[in-house]
Write a protein that holds these residues in place. Sequence first.
Motif, PDB file in Angstrom:
ATOM      1  N   SER A 269     -29.505  -4.732  23.578  1.00  0.00           N
ATOM      2  CA  SER A 269     -29.840  -4.445  22.195  1.00  0.00           C
ATOM      3  C   SER A 269     -28.624  -4.539  21.521  1.00  0.00           C
ATOM      4  O   SER A 269     -27.718  -4.535  21.396  1.00  0.00           O
ATOM      5  CB  SER A 269     -30.115  -2.839  22.292  1.00  0.00           C
ATOM      6  OG  SER A 269     -30.623  -2.372  20.961  1.00  0.00           O
ATOM      7  N   THR A 270     -28.940  -5.405  20.099  1.00  0.00           N
ATOM      8  CA  THR A 270     -28.161  -5.632  19.068  1.00  0.00           C
ATOM      9  C   THR A 270     -27.590  -4.202  18.534  1.00  0.00           C
ATOM     10  O   THR A 270     -26.607  -4.273  17.888  1.00  0.00           O
ATOM     11  CB  THR A 270     -28.579  -6.657  18.028  1.00  0.00           C
ATOM     12  OG1 THR A 270     -30.010  -6.086  17.627  1.00  0.00           O
ATOM     13  CG2 THR A 270     -28.871  -7.821  18.740  1.00  0.00           C
ATOM     14  N   GLY A 271     -28.428  -3.505  18.517  1.00  0.00           N
ATOM     15  CA  GLY A 271     -28.119  -2.046  17.737  1.00  0.00           C
ATOM     16  C   GLY A 271     -28.228  -2.434  16.251  1.00  0.00           C
ATOM     17  O   GLY A 271     -28.837  -3.519  15.798  1.00  0.00           O
ATOM     18  N   TRP A 272     -27.833  -1.261  15.485  1.00  0.00           N
ATOM     19  CA  TRP A 272     -27.887  -1.357  13.912  1.00  0.00           C
ATOM     20  C   TRP A 272     -27.002  -2.685  13.330  1.00  0.00           C
ATOM     21  O   TRP A 272     -26.032  -2.902  13.849  1.00  0.00           O
ATOM     22  CB  TRP A 272     -27.256  -0.420  13.252  1.00  0.00           C
ATOM     23  CG  TRP A 272     -27.396   0.132  11.943  1.00  0.00           C
ATOM     24  CD1 TRP A 272     -28.528   0.684  11.183  1.00  0.00           C
ATOM     25  CD2 TRP A 272     -26.549  -0.412  11.113  1.00  0.00           C
ATOM     26  NE1 TRP A 272     -28.236   0.462   9.852  1.00  0.00           N
ATOM     27  CE2 TRP A 272     -27.220  -0.103   9.761  1.00  0.00           C
ATOM     28  CE3 TRP A 272     -25.404  -1.198  11.097  1.00  0.00           C
ATOM     29  CZ2 TRP A 272     -26.614  -0.240   8.722  1.00  0.00           C
ATOM     30  CZ3 TRP A 272     -24.730  -1.330   9.670  1.00  0.00           C
ATOM     31  CH2 TRP A 272     -25.384  -0.936   8.651  1.00  0.00           C
ATOM     32  N   PRO A 273     -27.447  -3.346  12.506  1.00  0.00           N
ATOM     33  CA  PRO A 273     -28.902  -3.067  11.699  1.00  0.00           C
ATOM     34  C   PRO A 273     -29.981  -3.794  12.134  1.00  0.00           C
ATOM     35  O   PRO A 273     -31.172  -3.550  11.568  1.00  0.00           O
ATOM     36  CB  PRO A 273     -28.512  -3.369  10.168  1.00  0.00           C
ATOM     37  CG  PRO A 273     -27.616  -4.486  10.605  1.00  0.00           C
ATOM     38  CD  PRO A 273     -26.791  -4.363  11.913  1.00  0.00           C
ATOM     39  N   ASP A 274     -30.024  -4.762  13.074  1.00  0.00           N
ATOM     40  CA  ASP A 274     -31.220  -5.513  13.432  1.00  0.00           C
ATOM     41  C   ASP A 274     -31.873  -4.945  14.569  1.00  0.00           C
ATOM     42  O   ASP A 274     -33.221  -5.177  14.403  1.00  0.00           O
ATOM     43  CB  ASP A 274     -30.366  -6.971  13.891  1.00  0.00           C
ATOM     44  CG  ASP A 274     -29.490  -7.681  12.808  1.00  0.00           C
ATOM     45  OD1 ASP A 274     -29.858  -7.699  11.613  1.00  0.00           O
ATOM     46  OD2 ASP A 274     -28.486  -8.268  13.398  1.00  0.00           O
ATOM     47  N   TYR A 275     -31.429  -4.374  15.445  1.00  0.00           N
ATOM     48  CA  TYR A 275     -32.114  -3.664  16.471  1.00  0.00           C
ATOM     49  C   TYR A 275     -33.346  -4.637  17.106  1.00  0.00           C
ATOM     50  O   TYR A 275     -34.131  -4.510  17.288  1.00  0.00           O
ATOM     51  CB  TYR A 275     -33.042  -2.565  15.880  1.00  0.00           C
ATOM     52  CG  TYR A 275     -32.298  -1.282  15.648  1.00  0.00           C
ATOM     53  CD1 TYR A 275     -31.480  -0.586  16.697  1.00  0.00           C
ATOM     54  CD2 TYR A 275     -31.794  -1.017  14.230  1.00  0.00           C
ATOM     55  CE1 TYR A 275     -30.990   0.672  16.147  1.00  0.00           C
ATOM     56  CE2 TYR A 275     -31.183   0.391  14.088  1.00  0.00           C
ATOM     57  CZ  TYR A 275     -30.556   0.836  14.847  1.00  0.00           C
ATOM     58  OH  TYR A 275     -29.961   2.031  14.421  1.00  0.00           O
ATOM     59  N   SER A 297     -38.676  -4.979  20.428  1.00  0.00           N
ATOM     60  CA  SER A 297     -37.688  -3.849  19.942  1.00  0.00           C
ATOM     61  C   SER A 297     -37.976  -2.475  20.453  1.00  0.00           C
ATOM     62  O   SER A 297     -39.478  -2.501  20.900  1.00  0.00           O
ATOM     63  CB  SER A 297     -37.960  -3.812  18.409  1.00  0.00           C
ATOM     64  OG  SER A 297     -39.242  -3.746  18.076  1.00  0.00           O
TER      65      SER A 297
END
Length: 350
Positions: A269-275, A297
């Motif tokens: 997971s890229t996490g914030w902000p792309d998710y 996602s």
Amino acid sequence: MKLKFNQLSWAFLLSVILFSCNDSGSEQPLGEYEQGILIMNEGNFGTNDGEVYHLDPSTEVLKSNIFEAENMRPFAGILEDMVPVNGALYLVANTGKVEVVDAGTFKSLGAVSGDLDQPRSIAVADSKLFISDYGPYDESYATPDSYIAVVDGVNGGMVSKKIEVSNKPEDLFTYGKYVFVAGSEEGKVEVIDAEKEEVIKVLEVDGHPAQFFESEGRLWLYSTDSEEVYFQSFHMDNLTKATTSTLPVANATGRIAFGNDDLFYLLTSTGWPDYVDGVARVSVVGPELDLNWIEGSGFYGIGFDQSRDELYLANSNGFQGNGTVTVYSKDGTEIRNFEVGRGPSGFLFY
């Protein structure tokens, strides 16, 4: 929240059979919930509505809230891990308790409550429970007082001792009288002597330790960092690190499923902000390295049914209502999907 959920060592998965033996040597059929698939639903923070569902994959019959159904009371916690040991199933809630149920009937056998802070996982050794716990947050939301809680007796009771360990202990693994602790924040594996109830060895490891598993008689540790993942093995005769294999998988969450043919399925997971979430399919012993095997996602839990060659992928749907589970064939084709509870995060396959 993690899961992990002791993601079940290969040794355990391969050892589950249709009958088990009692002390007299006679065979008894396994119980209703020792067949099929258990789905762990973490629950929502604040409402503490974690629960377990049971799926019969041959009929696709799904039973919800089986802890409440069998015990006439809600689980009432955020469900962090499920660990099967010797006919019992330990349900670990990071809201400060552990419930012990019969694996076949899901009837309560006991509990550990009180004097726990943020339990993460559990192991059984020397007829005692060892519970990894982050400990309380300080004013900076750090956890400098992490510990392993000891309970005398396998069906629960009061905490008799707290063994200080490195920050944020996660998974545990039992080998004889030794309990291995995955210290996720400081990159350590601590070895506890269950008889002495003390740390006897500290091993420095790569990455952030997430999950132990056993393969071909050797203990392995899966660890992550921002750009790579690590598979590290250990010599069990002298409790030292043996080998390290490194793979270029970025943004791994620490959640892993063990497939057939030496394949591993890793949640990313890229996490914030792309998710942007995904599943990477890799092999330590072969050329397999598909970093974008599945993309999407909301991915929150993962598991692999080795007997049917199917991947189970849980989606939290942003905790806006119930989550869903999607089942994929080994070639990545979607087979089916269905609704489960709040925050599905792991699976136990029998």
